[in-house]
Design a protein around this motif. Structure first.
Motif, PDB file in Angstrom:
ATOM      1  N   GLN A  52       0.605  -1.409   0.046  1.00 49.48           N
ATOM      2  CA  GLN A  52       0.158   0.301  -0.069  1.00 49.48           C
ATOM      3  C   GLN A  52       1.181   1.006   0.063  1.00 49.48           C
ATOM      4  O   GLN A  52       0.882   2.262  -0.402  1.00 49.48           O
ATOM      5  CB  GLN A  52      -0.932   0.271   1.197  1.00 49.48           C
ATOM      6  N   LYS A  53       1.832   1.078   1.079  1.00 45.16           N
ATOM      7  CA  LYS A  53       3.080   2.290   0.504  1.00 45.16           C
ATOM      8  C   LYS A  53       3.285   2.823  -0.797  1.00 45.16           C
ATOM      9  O   LYS A  53       3.295   4.040  -1.094  1.00 45.16           O
ATOM     10  CB  LYS A  53       4.688   1.948   1.853  1.00 45.16           C
ATOM     11  N   VAL A  54       3.876   1.735  -1.341  1.00 46.57           N
ATOM     12  CA  VAL A  54       4.399   2.247  -2.402  1.00 46.57           C
ATOM     13  C   VAL A  54       2.921   1.993  -4.089  1.00 46.57           C
ATOM     14  O   VAL A  54       3.574   3.388  -4.555  1.00 46.57           O
ATOM     15  CB  VAL A  54       5.066   1.463  -3.859  1.00 46.57           C
ATOM     16  N   GLU A  55       1.597   1.850  -3.988  1.00 42.82           N
ATOM     17  CA  GLU A  55       0.968   2.193  -4.091  1.00 42.82           C
ATOM     18  C   GLU A  55       0.897   3.648  -3.813  1.00 42.82           C
ATOM     19  O   GLU A  55       0.527   5.194  -5.018  1.00 42.82           O
ATOM     20  CB  GLU A  55      -0.698   1.629  -4.010  1.00 42.82           C
ATOM     21  N   ARG A 206      -4.667  -9.267   2.052  1.00 42.93           N
ATOM     22  CA  ARG A 206      -5.278  -8.383   2.285  1.00 42.93           C
ATOM     23  C   ARG A 206      -6.488  -8.269   0.589  1.00 42.93           C
ATOM     24  O   ARG A 206      -5.894  -8.339  -0.102  1.00 42.93           O
ATOM     25  CB  ARG A 206      -4.302  -7.427   1.630  1.00 42.93           C
ATOM     26  N   THR A 207      -7.217  -7.028   0.979  1.00 46.75           N
ATOM     27  CA  THR A 207      -8.241  -7.195   0.145  1.00 46.75           C
ATOM     28  C   THR A 207      -8.748  -6.228  -0.513  1.00 46.75           C
ATOM     29  O   THR A 207      -9.032  -5.885  -1.529  1.00 46.75           O
ATOM     30  CB  THR A 207      -9.512  -7.720   0.905  1.00 46.75           C
ATOM     31  N   THR A 208      -7.897  -4.555   0.319  1.00 43.93           N
ATOM     32  CA  THR A 208      -7.844  -3.525   0.576  1.00 43.93           C
ATOM     33  C   THR A 208      -7.559  -2.683  -1.105  1.00 43.93           C
ATOM     34  O   THR A 208      -7.252  -1.762  -1.084  1.00 43.93           O
ATOM     35  CB  THR A 208      -8.041  -2.788   1.551  1.00 43.93           C
ATOM     36  N   PHE A 209      -6.642  -3.156  -1.282  1.00 40.44           N
ATOM     37  CA  PHE A 209      -5.641  -3.009  -2.097  1.00 40.44           C
ATOM     38  C   PHE A 209      -5.623  -3.974  -3.206  1.00 40.44           C
ATOM     39  O   PHE A 209      -5.177  -4.918  -2.742  1.00 40.44           O
ATOM     40  CB  PHE A 209      -4.581  -2.021  -1.975  1.00 40.44           C
ATOM     41  N   LYS A 210      -4.957  -4.151  -4.474  1.00 39.09           N
ATOM     42  CA  LYS A 210      -4.560  -5.088  -5.424  1.00 39.09           C
ATOM     43  C   LYS A 210      -2.959  -4.617  -5.418  1.00 39.09           C
ATOM     44  O   LYS A 210      -2.634  -6.173  -6.822  1.00 39.09           O
ATOM     45  CB  LYS A 210      -5.250  -4.368  -6.424  1.00 39.09           C
ATOM     46  N   TRP A 211      -2.377  -3.613  -5.486  1.00 36.78           N
ATOM     47  CA  TRP A 211      -0.949  -4.051  -6.071  1.00 36.78           C
ATOM     48  C   TRP A 211      -0.007  -4.695  -5.073  1.00 36.78           C
ATOM     49  O   TRP A 211       0.811  -4.678  -4.125  1.00 36.78           O
ATOM     50  CB  TRP A 211      -0.144  -2.060  -5.956  1.00 36.78           C
ATOM     51  N   GLY A 212       0.320  -6.071  -5.223  1.00 35.96           N
ATOM     52  CA  GLY A 212       0.687  -7.488  -4.767  1.00 35.96           C
ATOM     53  C   GLY A 212       0.117  -7.613  -5.806  1.00 35.96           C
ATOM     54  O   GLY A 212       0.232  -8.510  -6.823  1.00 35.96           O
ATOM     55  N   VAL A 213       1.603  -9.276  -5.179  1.00 38.52           N
ATOM     56  CA  VAL A 213       1.212 -10.819  -5.659  1.00 38.52           C
ATOM     57  C   VAL A 213      -0.023 -11.200  -5.279  1.00 38.52           C
ATOM     58  O   VAL A 213      -0.437 -11.603  -4.030  1.00 38.52           O
ATOM     59  CB  VAL A 213       2.491 -11.328  -5.168  1.00 38.52           C
ATOM     60  N   PRO A 214      -1.260 -11.852  -6.124  1.00 36.81           N
ATOM     61  CA  PRO A 214      -2.038 -12.575  -5.939  1.00 36.81           C
ATOM     62  C   PRO A 214      -2.284 -13.436  -5.710  1.00 36.81           C
ATOM     63  O   PRO A 214      -1.306 -14.641  -5.300  1.00 36.81           O
ATOM     64  CB  PRO A 214      -2.397 -12.395  -8.061  1.00 36.81           C
ATOM     65  N   VAL A 215      -3.266 -13.747  -4.658  1.00 34.80           N
ATOM     66  CA  VAL A 215      -3.020 -14.955  -3.592  1.00 34.80           C
ATOM     67  C   VAL A 215      -3.353 -16.137  -4.889  1.00 34.80           C
ATOM     68  O   VAL A 215      -4.586 -15.609  -5.367  1.00 34.80           O
ATOM     69  CB  VAL A 215      -4.412 -14.793  -2.332  1.00 34.80           C
ATOM     70  N   PRO A 216      -2.944 -17.670  -4.821  1.00 34.74           N
ATOM     71  CA  PRO A 216      -2.926 -18.041  -5.600  1.00 34.74           C
ATOM     72  C   PRO A 216      -5.374 -18.863  -5.187  1.00 34.74           C
ATOM     73  O   PRO A 216      -4.898 -19.188  -3.846  1.00 34.74           O
ATOM     74  CB  PRO A 216      -2.481 -19.317  -5.285  1.00 34.74           C
ATOM     75  N   ASN A 217      -5.569 -18.588  -6.355  1.00 31.59           N
ATOM     76  CA  ASN A 217      -6.422 -19.420  -6.428  1.00 31.59           C
ATOM     77  C   ASN A 217      -7.689 -18.738  -5.130  1.00 31.59           C
ATOM     78  O   ASN A 217      -9.116 -18.836  -5.234  1.00 31.59           O
ATOM     79  CB  ASN A 217      -6.640 -21.169  -5.895  1.00 31.59           C
ATOM     80  N   HIS A 221      -7.700 -11.407  -3.210  1.00 26.24           N
ATOM     81  CA  HIS A 221      -6.770 -10.395  -2.316  1.00 26.24           C
ATOM     82  C   HIS A 221      -5.404 -10.728  -2.817  1.00 26.24           C
ATOM     83  O   HIS A 221      -5.148 -11.679  -3.858  1.00 26.24           O
ATOM     84  CB  HIS A 221      -6.093 -11.860  -1.145  1.00 26.24           C
ATOM     85  N   VAL A 222      -4.856  -9.959  -2.303  1.00 30.22           N
ATOM     86  CA  VAL A 222      -3.281 -10.114  -2.156  1.00 30.22           C
ATOM     87  C   VAL A 222      -1.879 -10.294  -0.980  1.00 30.22           C
ATOM     88  O   VAL A 222      -2.918 -10.206  -0.132  1.00 30.22           O
ATOM     89  CB  VAL A 222      -1.990  -8.501  -3.370  1.00 30.22           C
ATOM     90  N   MET A 223      -1.402 -10.814  -1.105  1.00 25.94           N
ATOM     91  CA  MET A 223      -0.095 -10.927  -0.578  1.00 25.94           C
ATOM     92  C   MET A 223       0.304  -9.990   0.129  1.00 25.94           C
ATOM     93  O   MET A 223       0.386  -9.297  -0.176  1.00 25.94           O
ATOM     94  CB  MET A 223       1.527 -12.160  -0.919  1.00 25.94           C
ATOM     95  N   TYR A 224       0.265 -10.466   1.739  1.00 25.80           N
ATOM     96  CA  TYR A 224       0.629  -9.011   2.391  1.00 25.80           C
ATOM     97  C   TYR A 224       2.031  -9.572   2.244  1.00 25.80           C
ATOM     98  O   TYR A 224       2.675  -9.900   2.095  1.00 25.80           O
ATOM     99  CB  TYR A 224       1.120  -9.976   4.170  1.00 25.80           C
ATOM    100  N   VAL A 225       2.571  -8.225   2.086  1.00 31.22           N
ATOM    101  CA  VAL A 225       3.505  -7.485   1.477  1.00 31.22           C
ATOM    102  C   VAL A 225       5.260  -8.221   2.442  1.00 31.22           C
ATOM    103  O   VAL A 225       6.047  -8.578   1.265  1.00 31.22           O
ATOM    104  CB  VAL A 225       4.699  -6.020   1.366  1.00 31.22           C
TER     105      VAL A 225
END
Ligand code: MSP
Length: 504
Positions: A52-55, A206-217, A221-225
């Motif tokens: 989120q910080k980078v985003e 996390r579900t509140t932002f998208k800028w991350g590695v997508p959680v498989p399946n 969710h994206v992975m917690y940084v």
């Protein structure tokens, strides 16, 4: 022996400053020392580009997030050679190879029943990208903040959890059996008491932002940084392909980190690794923080030290030397112009530079620039050689334990003894009374200069190469054992250029 050393991967939300340069140079020093000792070294650095910080930083700059991180990552990459550092790979968490690897680690944790879906409710700091317990927070100006002043916000969302609580006993056991795994000792104690105070399961998506590695399946969710970021150490060596040569050769790694990110490396990371049936890190060393003329370094105070400026003002090797000689590695340090001048003048100009200048110009003038190899040493000469052996042993032990300041001190003590020896033997007087003896003295001092220059090479590589070139020595692929051949050969000297002029 194989030696895998890593810097933390740097956040691409701002430009690099002296704190980032410090960690990278520390790793470069240890990597170079290991190469000199004939070890097979892999040195990794990179950038941490999700979260989120980078985003938020990209939004403020009104630039597309990917374009933003491309630009900021390049700043970190370019800084590395400018600092005189030589890395083997630079990993970015937005690279495909990393995303694949982080997802493979996630899947492995799912397979091993280490992850479950639930709801997270609690305090979160975007600045630290970390979750906090109420008892870790304090009130400043009516607002809840962390110990280091980062604001927190109350978050409630669906989240995947890692079963960190399952690893409490295993981590305690691991650290009690491997007390050298975290250094310095005070940091080891700090980590152990944190684990003993009880570990709760860790929210890792996390579900509140998208800028991350997508959680498989589950693409909600994206992975917690931090799980994403820590995985860089594996993705760069080919995980999950355990047949990858680099993985086989180099894992586990030595991680050098700042004290602020020790908990992530010494608690979460080994737990993730053990849960994925991988070996925990070989070593985690936490260094201190720099202040500027007594003040905390911060953008709002406008006192951020730009590595380009400071190196321009004082010279690269002078700054590398100062950073690691001045402050015990592991402690906090204060950056002051007065301290740099004092340190450079005393150690590099006087103790090292003057010795080289006076001995080498003397050989050029009085010995036709060359000396025959000899071992016709007196008792006093042998005393000095004993000091050399002793100091080299201390130096190596300290380097192997990341005590960089102490290893530099050993070199300085060797040089002080050598200067005292020169004053006592007075080759300028021997010139009139005993020229053969004069040549033995000069040869002995020359080989000590060569050995101490090799010892200094990890810290001041550019200047060390210059000094070795005064002796017409090959400066490629330097190793400590080459010294044994060097001393068997005659010495031929070039007129030395001045080295380390005094700073006024
Ligand atoms: N992205 C994370 C690390 C992830 S590693 C899997 C991160 N990045 S950072 O860019 O904020 O910090 C990188 C390093 O710089 C940390 O080790 C930190 O301690 C160090 N420093 C930042 N400011 C510093 C000083 N003023 N002094 C010394 N080091 C400091 O954390």
């Amino acid at each position: 022996m194989n030696f895998y050393i890593t810097t933390p991967i740097y956040y691409t939300n701002d430009i690099p400053h002296i704190g980032h340069a410090y960690t990278t140079i520390a790793c470069d020093i240890l990597a170079r020392f290991n190469k000199l000792s004939n070890n097979d070294v892999f040195f990794l650095s990179g950038t941490d580009e999700h979260g989120q910080k980078v985003e938020k930083a990209a939004k403020v700059a009104e630039i597309d997030t990917k374009i933003f991180v491309d630009k900021l990552s390049l700043n970190f990459k370019k800084l590395i050679p400018f600092l005189g550092c030589e890395i083997d790979d630079f990993i970015r968490t937005t690279e495909e190879r990393h995303i694949k690897s982080a997802q493979a680690l996630w899947n492995k944790l799912i397979d091993n029943d280490q992850i479950y879906l639930s709801t997270y409710e609690g305090w979160y700091s975007v600045r630290d990208e970390a979750f906090y317990h109420e008892n870790e927070l304090k009130k400043t100006d009516g607002k809840l903040v962390t110990d280091n002043g980062s604001p927190v916000e109350w978050v409630k969302e669906e989240s995947y959890f890692f079963k960190l609580s399952n690893w409490e006993k295993k981590l305690i056991e691991f650290y009690e059996n491997n007390p050298d795994n975290i250094s310095p000792k005070s940091r080891y104690n700090e980590v152990l008491s944190f684990i003993k105070s009880g570990l709760k399961d860790l929210s890792i998506s996390r579900t509140t932002f998208k800028w991350g590695v997508p959680v498989p399946n589950n693409n909600k969710h994206v992975m917690y940084v931090w799980i994403d970021a820590l995985c860089n150490y594996l993705s760069a060596i080919g995980y999950p392909d355990k047949n990858n040569l680099n993985y086989k050769k180099y894992w586990p790694a030595t991680h050098i980190v700042g004290k602020d990110i020790l908990r992530f490396h010494a608690v979460y990371w080994p737990a993730f690794l053990m849960a994925a049936e991988l070996e925990p890190p070989k070593k985690i060393f936490a260094h201190g923080w720099w202040t500027n003329e007594g003040q905390k370094i911060s953008k709002s105070l406008g006192n951020v030290i730009d590595p380009y400026d400071i190196i321009h003002d004082y010279g690269l090797d002078q700054i590398r030397f100062f950073l690691f000689r001045e402050v015990p590695f592991g402690n906090d340090g204060d950056f002051s112009k007065k301290a740099i001048s004092k340190r450079v003048n005393a150690d590099l100009s006087n103790n090292y530079g003057n010795l080289i200048q006076r001995i080498l110009t003397f050989i050029v003038k009085n010995c036709n620039s060359s000396l025959k190899s000899t071992n016709n040493f007196s008792n006093q000469d042998n005393d000095l050689l004993n000091i050399l052996n002793l100091k080299f042993k201390d130096y190596s032990n300290y380097m192997n334990n990341q005590q960089i300041d102490k290893s530099i001190k050993s070199i300085m003590e060797l040089l002080s003894s050598t200067n005292a020896y020169v004053d006592e033997q007075a080759p300028w007087s021997l010139k009139k009374t005993d020229q053969e003896r004069m040549k033995v003295v000069l040869f002995l001092v020359s080989i000590i200069i060569i050995k101490s220059t090799l010892m200094l090479f990890p810290i001041i590589p550019k200047s060390s190469k210059k000094v070795l070139s005064f002796f017409n020595l090959d400066t490629n692929n330097l190793t400590f054992d080459k010294y044994d051949d060097i001393i068997k050969k005659d010495i031929n000297i070039n007129v030395p250029d001045p080295i380390f002029p005094r700073i006024d």
